[in-house]
Design an enzyme around this catalytic site. Structure first.
Site, short mmCIF file in Angstrom:
data_model
loop_
_atom_site.label_atom_id
_atom_site.label_comp_id
_atom_site.label_asym_id
_atom_site.label_seq_id
_atom_site.Cartn_x
_atom_site.Cartn_y
_atom_site.Cartn_z
N CYS A 1 0.82 -1.22 0.00
CA CYS A 1 0.00 0.00 0.00
C CYS A 1 0.85 1.26 0.00
CB CYS A 1 -0.93 0.01 1.21
SG CYS A 1 -0.02 0.06 2.76
N ASP B 1 2.27 2.61 2.61
CA ASP B 1 2.22 3.34 3.88
C ASP B 1 3.55 3.22 4.62
OD1 ASP B 1 -0.29 3.99 3.24
OD2 ASP B 1 -1.28 2.73 4.71
N CYS C 1 -2.91 4.53 6.55
CA CYS C 1 -4.36 4.39 6.70
C CYS C 1 -4.76 4.50 8.17
CB CYS C 1 -4.80 3.05 6.14
SG CYS C 1 -4.28 1.67 7.18
N CYS D 1 -2.05 -4.12 8.41
CA CYS D 1 -1.63 -2.81 8.89
C CYS D 1 -1.00 -2.93 10.28
CB CYS D 1 -2.80 -1.84 8.94
SG CYS D 1 -3.83 -1.91 7.47
FE1 FES Z 1 -1.36 0.42 4.34
FE2 FES Z 1 -3.05 -0.03 6.27
S1 FES Z 1 -3.50 0.09 4.14
S2 FES Z 1 -0.91 0.03 6.39
#
Ligand code: FES
Length: 135
Positions: A41, A43, A66, A110
């Site tokens: 993702c 992140d 997120c 996550c």
């Molecule tokens: Fe990337 Fe939650 S969607 S850490």
């Protein structure tokens, strides 16, 4: 037993930690800093720890991610305070998710970011200790 949301529903505790995250920020004189990213993702989480007498006395984070990533960062930094390094290493992503009252299945990955950020900060702390003892 905490109710675990099955699909996409966040628990009240997750929403609370997302809306009012604890321990946001940096520790300028941190003893360990963990940097991790989720390749899927994109992140990113950075976690700082301050260690005194073998115990984590402070922890802060900066997360660009997120809601679940922010809530798990908030919870993991709460959980590690007052723990020894060994105790902190035994905190799993599942323990973080459980402390939040559960995470939707599709958001469990996550919480892995929070566990990895903590481990990375501890590794950094240990590395610095090693370097200190050599100098
Ligand atoms: Fe990337 Fe939650 S969607 S850490």
């Amino acid at each position: 037993m905490p109710e675990t949301p099955e699909n996409t529903q966040y628990s009240q505790n997750v929403l609370e930690h997302f809306s009012h995250p604890h321990n946001v920020g940096e520790i300028p004189d941190a003893d360990g800093i963990g940097n991790v990213g989720n390749p899927v993702c994109g992140d990113v989480m950075r976690l700082y720890i301050k260690v005194k007498g073998g115990k984590i006395v402070d922890a802060k984070f900066k997360t660009f991610g997120c809601g679940a990533a922010i809530a798990t960062s908030s919870m993991v930094t709460d959980l590690v305070k007052g723990k020894t390094i060994e105790e902190a290493l035994s905190i799993s992503n599942k323990a973080v998710a459980e402390a939040l009252g559960g995470l939707p299945k599709i958001k469990m990955h996550c919480s892995v970011l929070a566990e990895e950020a903590l481990r990375s900060a501890i590794e950094d702390y240990k590395k610095r200790q090693g370097n200190d003892s050599k100098s």
